[in-house]
Design a protein around this motif. Sequence first.
Motif, PDB file in Angstrom:
ATOM      1  N   ASN A 171       0.834  -1.199   0.000  1.00 56.82           N
ATOM      2  CA  ASN A 171       0.000   0.000   0.000  1.00 56.82           C
ATOM      3  C   ASN A 171       0.871   1.252   0.000  1.00 56.82           C
ATOM      4  O   ASN A 171       2.091   1.198   0.226  1.00 56.82           O
ATOM      5  CB  ASN A 171      -0.995  -0.009   1.171  1.00 56.82           C
ATOM      6  N   LEU A 172       0.231   2.394  -0.240  1.00 56.44           N
ATOM      7  CA  LEU A 172       0.984   3.641  -0.398  1.00 56.44           C
ATOM      8  C   LEU A 172       1.753   4.001   0.863  1.00 56.44           C
ATOM      9  O   LEU A 172       2.881   4.503   0.781  1.00 56.44           O
ATOM     10  CB  LEU A 172       0.033   4.775  -0.790  1.00 56.44           C
ATOM     11  N   THR A 173       1.178   3.772   2.013  1.00 57.76           N
ATOM     12  CA  THR A 173       1.863   4.110   3.265  1.00 57.76           C
ATOM     13  C   THR A 173       3.192   3.378   3.385  1.00 57.76           C
ATOM     14  O   THR A 173       4.225   3.975   3.742  1.00 57.76           O
ATOM     15  CB  THR A 173       0.969   3.765   4.470  1.00 57.76           C
ATOM     16  N   ARG A 174       3.196   2.074   3.085  1.00 62.50           N
ATOM     17  CA  ARG A 174       4.439   1.307   3.174  1.00 62.50           C
ATOM     18  C   ARG A 174       5.431   1.747   2.097  1.00 62.50           C
ATOM     19  O   ARG A 174       6.649   1.792   2.327  1.00 62.50           O
ATOM     20  CB  ARG A 174       4.134  -0.184   3.061  1.00 62.50           C
ATOM     21  N   ARG A 175       4.927   2.055   0.920  1.00 69.93           N
ATOM     22  CA  ARG A 175       5.817   2.509  -0.149  1.00 69.93           C
ATOM     23  C   ARG A 175       6.460   3.852   0.203  1.00 69.93           C
ATOM     24  O   ARG A 175       7.663   4.067  -0.036  1.00 69.93           O
ATOM     25  CB  ARG A 175       5.057   2.600  -1.468  1.00 69.93           C
ATOM     26  N   VAL A 228      22.684  -1.442  -1.688  1.00 71.20           N
ATOM     27  CA  VAL A 228      21.955  -2.047  -0.567  1.00 71.20           C
ATOM     28  C   VAL A 228      20.515  -1.563  -0.501  1.00 71.20           C
ATOM     29  O   VAL A 228      19.577  -2.360  -0.393  1.00 71.20           O
ATOM     30  CB  VAL A 228      22.679  -1.758   0.764  1.00 71.20           C
ATOM     31  N   ILE A 229      20.294  -0.257  -0.556  1.00 73.45           N
ATOM     32  CA  ILE A 229      18.931   0.253  -0.383  1.00 73.45           C
ATOM     33  C   ILE A 229      18.044  -0.090  -1.575  1.00 73.45           C
ATOM     34  O   ILE A 229      16.846  -0.331  -1.404  1.00 73.45           O
ATOM     35  CB  ILE A 229      18.907   1.765  -0.078  1.00 73.45           C
ATOM     36  N   ILE A 230      18.617  -0.124  -2.766  1.00 70.58           N
ATOM     37  CA  ILE A 230      17.807  -0.517  -3.926  1.00 70.58           C
ATOM     38  C   ILE A 230      17.420  -1.987  -3.811  1.00 70.58           C
ATOM     39  O   ILE A 230      16.269  -2.367  -4.042  1.00 70.58           O
ATOM     40  CB  ILE A 230      18.554  -0.234  -5.236  1.00 70.58           C
ATOM     41  N   THR A 231      18.374  -2.824  -3.445  1.00 71.30           N
ATOM     42  CA  THR A 231      18.081  -4.244  -3.269  1.00 71.30           C
ATOM     43  C   THR A 231      17.015  -4.451  -2.196  1.00 71.30           C
ATOM     44  O   THR A 231      16.105  -5.278  -2.347  1.00 71.30           O
ATOM     45  CB  THR A 231      19.363  -5.006  -2.879  1.00 71.30           C
ATOM     46  N   ALA A 232      17.106  -3.695  -1.117  1.00 68.81           N
ATOM     47  CA  ALA A 232      16.185  -3.868   0.004  1.00 68.81           C
ATOM     48  C   ALA A 232      14.768  -3.408  -0.310  1.00 68.81           C
ATOM     49  O   ALA A 232      13.795  -4.026   0.129  1.00 68.81           O
ATOM     50  CB  ALA A 232      16.713  -3.123   1.229  1.00 68.81           C
ATOM     51  N   PHE A 233      14.628  -2.321  -1.075  1.00 70.41           N
ATOM     52  CA  PHE A 233      13.320  -1.680  -1.199  1.00 70.41           C
ATOM     53  C   PHE A 233      12.703  -1.705  -2.599  1.00 70.41           C
ATOM     54  O   PHE A 233      11.578  -1.243  -2.770  1.00 70.41           O
ATOM     55  CB  PHE A 233      13.415  -0.225  -0.737  1.00 70.41           C
ATOM     56  N   ILE A 234      13.392  -2.242  -3.585  1.00 74.90           N
ATOM     57  CA  ILE A 234      12.862  -2.160  -4.945  1.00 74.90           C
ATOM     58  C   ILE A 234      11.527  -2.886  -5.088  1.00 74.90           C
ATOM     59  O   ILE A 234      10.639  -2.436  -5.822  1.00 74.90           O
ATOM     60  CB  ILE A 234      13.888  -2.683  -5.978  1.00 74.90           C
TER      61      ILE A 234
END
Length: 226
Positions: free
Chosen positions: A4-8, A55-61
């Motif tokens: 959902n938008l909040t998590r994104r 790291v952050i791209i891998t974690a959050f993509i």
Amino acid sequence: MTYNLTRRLAAETLGTFFLVMAVVGSGIMAQTLAGGNEALALLCNTASTGAVLFVIITAFIAVSGAHFNPAVSLAMLLRGALPAGEVLPYVAVQIAGGCLGAVAAHLMFGLEPLQVSQHARTGTGQWLGEVIATFGLVGTILACVRFNPGAIAGAVALYITSAYWFTSSTSFANPAVTIARAISDTYAGIAPGHVPAFLVAQLVGAALAVAVFGWILRPGSGASGD
């Protein structure tokens, strides 16, 4: 899986927070330890930035798309990959997360949390550097999305690592990071009065990348390949 938008938005905030904290924090550390050697300081700053991007791209993509950059979010809007109603929230949390990252870096090193940068970064060469840096960054992302999404983290990290050295501006290529660096009177800073021109250059580079790479990556419909 769709988030959902909040998590994104939380992912975009946290990712941009760590990105700017790494840029500013490693800049402070590098300037402290390099003993006046500017090349060594830039190398240390570059290595930290490239590593944290991976790291952050891998974690959050898979959560938010791992934009961490208003220029990327606007590019995704232009190609129809981000709804118009979500662009402003994405940009707002990216800027907020970036500014919080700068503040956190200052606090870690015992500096004043909010500062006004005196670091001059201006001139036609640096503006052109930002156009090119952002053009290449957005183009890299679009090409990876088209052909090899799994390579995005590595490709972006490597591109920015390289662009730190081949662009005159040291490749900010990110409006949120640029704004955050204006509140840091450290190695990574940029004077607030020089921010607007950088932002314009970055948005021009992103728009050009969407147009050029959109054309290059679109399969031809006729025998001539047009």
